[in-house]
Design a protein around this motif. Structure first.
Motif, PDB file in Angstrom:
ATOM      1  N   ASP A  12      77.716  84.578  68.596  1.00  0.00           N
ATOM      2  CA  ASP A  12      77.416  83.421  69.433  1.00  0.00           C
ATOM      3  C   ASP A  12      76.422  82.487  68.746  1.00  0.00           C
ATOM      4  O   ASP A  12      76.584  81.260  68.764  1.00  0.00           O
ATOM      5  CB  ASP A  12      76.850  83.880  70.781  1.00  0.00           C
ATOM      6  N   ILE A  13      75.387  83.073  68.125  1.00  0.00           N
ATOM      7  CA  ILE A  13      74.413  82.264  67.388  1.00  0.00           C
ATOM      8  C   ILE A  13      75.105  81.488  66.275  1.00  0.00           C
ATOM      9  O   ILE A  13      74.871  80.289  66.086  1.00  0.00           O
ATOM     10  CB  ILE A  13      73.297  83.156  66.803  1.00  0.00           C
ATOM     11  N   SER A  14      75.976  82.166  65.527  1.00  0.00           N
ATOM     12  CA  SER A  14      76.682  81.539  64.425  1.00  0.00           C
ATOM     13  C   SER A  14      77.522  80.360  64.912  1.00  0.00           C
ATOM     14  O   SER A  14      77.507  79.271  64.317  1.00  0.00           O
ATOM     15  CB  SER A  14      77.565  82.573  63.725  1.00  0.00           C
ATOM     16  N   ARG A  15      78.235  80.564  66.009  1.00  0.00           N
ATOM     17  CA  ARG A  15      79.083  79.494  66.559  1.00  0.00           C
ATOM     18  C   ARG A  15      78.220  78.312  67.012  1.00  0.00           C
ATOM     19  O   ARG A  15      78.557  77.148  66.755  1.00  0.00           O
ATOM     20  CB  ARG A  15      79.887  80.041  67.742  1.00  0.00           C
ATOM     21  N   ARG A  16      77.115  78.601  67.677  1.00  0.00           N
ATOM     22  CA  ARG A  16      76.242  77.536  68.167  1.00  0.00           C
ATOM     23  C   ARG A  16      75.593  76.778  67.000  1.00  0.00           C
ATOM     24  O   ARG A  16      75.422  75.557  67.068  1.00  0.00           O
ATOM     25  CB  ARG A  16      75.174  78.114  69.094  1.00  0.00           C
ATOM     26  N   MET A  17      75.232  77.503  65.948  1.00  0.00           N
ATOM     27  CA  MET A  17      74.661  76.824  64.788  1.00  0.00           C
ATOM     28  C   MET A  17      75.664  75.860  64.174  1.00  0.00           C
ATOM     29  O   MET A  17      75.316  74.733  63.807  1.00  0.00           O
ATOM     30  CB  MET A  17      74.198  77.843  63.745  1.00  0.00           C
ATOM     31  N   ASP A  18      76.922  76.282  64.082  1.00  0.00           N
ATOM     32  CA  ASP A  18      77.951  75.393  63.553  1.00  0.00           C
ATOM     33  C   ASP A  18      78.057  74.135  64.398  1.00  0.00           C
ATOM     34  O   ASP A  18      78.201  73.024  63.865  1.00  0.00           O
ATOM     35  CB  ASP A  18      79.309  76.101  63.523  1.00  0.00           C
ATOM     36  N   ALA A  19      77.950  74.304  65.719  1.00  0.00           N
ATOM     37  CA  ALA A  19      78.097  73.152  66.610  1.00  0.00           C
ATOM     38  C   ALA A  19      76.943  72.177  66.489  1.00  0.00           C
ATOM     39  O   ALA A  19      77.153  70.961  66.376  1.00  0.00           O
ATOM     40  CB  ALA A  19      78.228  73.640  68.068  1.00  0.00           C
ATOM     41  N   VAL A  20      75.704  72.682  66.492  1.00  0.00           N
ATOM     42  CA  VAL A  20      74.566  71.754  66.481  1.00  0.00           C
ATOM     43  C   VAL A  20      74.332  71.137  65.116  1.00  0.00           C
ATOM     44  O   VAL A  20      73.882  69.989  65.007  1.00  0.00           O
ATOM     45  CB  VAL A  20      73.270  72.424  66.998  1.00  0.00           C
ATOM     46  N   THR A  21      74.643  71.868  64.049  1.00  0.00           N
ATOM     47  CA  THR A  21      74.406  71.313  62.712  1.00  0.00           C
ATOM     48  C   THR A  21      75.504  70.330  62.313  1.00  0.00           C
ATOM     49  O   THR A  21      75.309  69.545  61.377  1.00  0.00           O
ATOM     50  CB  THR A  21      74.284  72.407  61.647  1.00  0.00           C
ATOM     51  N   PRO A  71      58.885  72.337  44.165  1.00  0.00           N
ATOM     52  CA  PRO A  71      60.000  73.028  43.523  1.00  0.00           C
ATOM     53  C   PRO A  71      61.260  72.864  44.366  1.00  0.00           C
ATOM     54  O   PRO A  71      61.208  72.913  45.591  1.00  0.00           O
ATOM     55  CB  PRO A  71      59.537  74.495  43.496  1.00  0.00           C
ATOM     56  N   SER A  72      62.385  72.659  43.736  1.00  0.00           N
ATOM     57  CA  SER A  72      63.626  72.476  44.477  1.00  0.00           C
ATOM     58  C   SER A  72      64.068  73.793  45.089  1.00  0.00           C
ATOM     59  O   SER A  72      63.835  74.871  44.549  1.00  0.00           O
ATOM     60  CB  SER A  72      64.730  71.943  43.562  1.00  0.00           C
ATOM     61  N   SER A  73      64.707  73.704  46.259  1.00  0.00           N
ATOM     62  CA  SER A  73      65.173  74.894  46.954  1.00  0.00           C
ATOM     63  C   SER A  73      66.350  75.512  46.222  1.00  0.00           C
ATOM     64  O   SER A  73      67.203  74.831  45.679  1.00  0.00           O
ATOM     65  CB  SER A  73      65.592  74.533  48.379  1.00  0.00           C
ATOM     66  N   ALA A  74      66.398  76.853  46.242  1.00  0.00           N
ATOM     67  CA  ALA A  74      67.494  77.553  45.580  1.00  0.00           C
ATOM     68  C   ALA A  74      68.753  77.588  46.449  1.00  0.00           C
ATOM     69  O   ALA A  74      69.835  77.872  45.972  1.00  0.00           O
ATOM     70  CB  ALA A  74      67.060  78.971  45.236  1.00  0.00           C
ATOM     71  N   THR A  75      68.604  77.339  47.757  1.00  0.00           N
ATOM     72  CA  THR A  75      69.740  77.394  48.667  1.00  0.00           C
ATOM     73  C   THR A  75      69.901  76.039  49.323  1.00  0.00           C
ATOM     74  O   THR A  75      68.933  75.327  49.541  1.00  0.00           O
ATOM     75  CB  THR A  75      69.513  78.477  49.737  1.00  0.00           C
ATOM     76  N   GLN A  76      71.135  75.637  49.640  1.00  0.00           N
ATOM     77  CA  GLN A  76      71.384  74.294  50.134  1.00  0.00           C
ATOM     78  C   GLN A  76      72.081  74.320  51.486  1.00  0.00           C
ATOM     79  O   GLN A  76      73.246  74.669  51.578  1.00  0.00           O
ATOM     80  CB  GLN A  76      72.212  73.518  49.109  1.00  0.00           C
ATOM     81  N   MET A  77      71.356  73.922  52.541  1.00  0.00           N
ATOM     82  CA  MET A  77      71.867  73.775  53.903  1.00  0.00           C
ATOM     83  C   MET A  77      72.770  74.943  54.311  1.00  0.00           C
ATOM     84  O   MET A  77      73.803  74.748  54.954  1.00  0.00           O
ATOM     85  CB  MET A  77      72.599  72.449  54.041  1.00  0.00           C
ATOM     86  N   LYS A  78      72.396  76.132  53.910  1.00  0.00           N
ATOM     87  CA  LYS A  78      73.196  77.295  54.258  1.00  0.00           C
ATOM     88  C   LYS A  78      72.736  77.871  55.593  1.00  0.00           C
ATOM     89  O   LYS A  78      71.606  77.689  56.018  1.00  0.00           O
ATOM     90  CB  LYS A  78      73.111  78.352  53.147  1.00  0.00           C
ATOM     91  N   LYS A  79      73.638  78.543  56.253  1.00  0.00           N
ATOM     92  CA  LYS A  79      73.376  79.090  57.590  1.00  0.00           C
ATOM     93  C   LYS A  79      72.667  80.434  57.467  1.00  0.00           C
ATOM     94  O   LYS A  79      73.193  81.370  56.869  1.00  0.00           O
ATOM     95  CB  LYS A  79      74.696  79.231  58.355  1.00  0.00           C
ATOM     96  N   GLY A  80      71.454  80.489  58.027  1.00  0.00           N
ATOM     97  CA  GLY A  80      70.634  81.684  57.866  1.00  0.00           C
ATOM     98  C   GLY A  80      70.217  82.311  59.188  1.00  0.00           C
ATOM     99  O   GLY A  80      70.261  81.680  60.247  1.00  0.00           O
ATOM    100  N   ILE A  81      69.775  83.541  59.103  1.00  0.00           N
ATOM    101  CA  ILE A  81      69.314  84.286  60.275  1.00  0.00           C
ATOM    102  C   ILE A  81      68.007  84.993  59.926  1.00  0.00           C
ATOM    103  O   ILE A  81      67.837  85.493  58.815  1.00  0.00           O
ATOM    104  CB  ILE A  81      70.386  85.314  60.737  1.00  0.00           C
TER     105      ILE A  81
END
Length: 281
Positions: A269-278, A5-15
């Protein structure tokens, strides 16, 4: 390999909900996550708390609506109870309890409006105890039997059972995990790929390319190999994950589901780091 089944969410930033202090209400966690730039949240079914095996449909649907009101999607439903109640236990009673736990998760995931649950597929040896829990060959048999039985139940509820690579001395190569999924031959059993966990057994980019479209969800973690134990998990970008290679592999294999951080840390900090690595591909 059967189509999933296809995912309902697309490459979104999650926690993941475990990032928040114990006792934080889910709706408050969602608010804090939204304010820090996250788009999805992964609740947890636990022995105690807002979401348990006893939580009813009305409550689950109300929680989901409250999360959506904060502007977040529920990406999946996680659970840590399979470490103590595994499909692979030598005890037939515990194996049945694990199946029952899965059914409770499937129901509550459907009520929460998400289409994936995270499952630990079994234990040969627990990373904290380092003693043999179940012989490897037996663990493979028990896990296959449980997942084969549960696949039709997952289909009935429209929720995929995603087995995670963890430090369980079981399914320790991407080929082995791939082959188990293919032998089950059900679009309702897939992989929950944890980036940081792979470094104990290999390279994330190799796992991604081997597992391909069997991957239903992704956990982002980083790990320092020179530490080599649980203290080696570290903030994103400070470990040994090759993030450009990992993100390129995910892109090339067509993964478009959410990327969910799992672990402690400050949300901003997690949000900023996720933006950087992704962005590193």
């Amino acid at each position: 390999m059967t189509d999933r089944p296809s995912s309902a969410t697309q490459m979104k930033k999650g926690i993941n909900f475990w990032t928040f202090p114990k006792g934080t209400p889910l709706v408050e966690a969602a608010k804090q996550a939204r304010d820090a730039g996250f788009e999805t949240i992964e609740p947890v079914l636990d022995e105690h708390g807002e979401i348990t095996q006893q939580t009813d449909e009305t409550t689950c649907r109300a929680l989901a609506e409250a999360v959506r009101d904060q502007g977040l999607e529920i990406s999946s439903l996680a659970c840590g109870m399979f470490w103590s109640t595994p499909y692979t236990s030598k005890s037939a009673d515990i194996r049945e309890q694990a199946k029952s736990l899965t059914l409770h998760m499937l129901d509550r995931a459907a009520w929460l409006g998400t289409d994936v649950i995270l499952v630990v597929p079994g234990i040969v040896s627990h990373f904290a105890r380092r003693t043999l829990e179940t012989p490897y060959a037996d663990a493979l048999h028990y896990a296959f039997d449980a997942l084969r039985t549960l696949a039709p139940e997952a289909e009935d509820r429209g929720v995929v059972i995603a087995i995670e690579n963890v430090w369980n001395q079981f399914l320790v190569s991407p080929c082995e995990m791939r082959d188990l999924i293919d032998r089950l031959n059900s679009p309702w059993v897939g992989v929950y790929f944890d980036v940081g966990n792979t470094l104990r057994y290999g390279l994330p980019e190799d796992w991604v390319r081997t597992l391909g479209q069997r991957i239903c969800r992704v956990h982002l973690k980083d790990f320092q190999l020179d530490v080599g134990n649980v203290k080696g998990f570290c903030p994103l970008g400070e470990g040994d994950v090759d993030w450009p290679a990992t993100m390129l592999a995910l892109k090339e294999t067509g993964y478009d589901g959410p990327l969910t951080f799992e672990g402690p840390g400050d949300l901003s900090d997690i949000s900023r780091r996720m933006d950087a690595v992704t962005a590193s591909h």
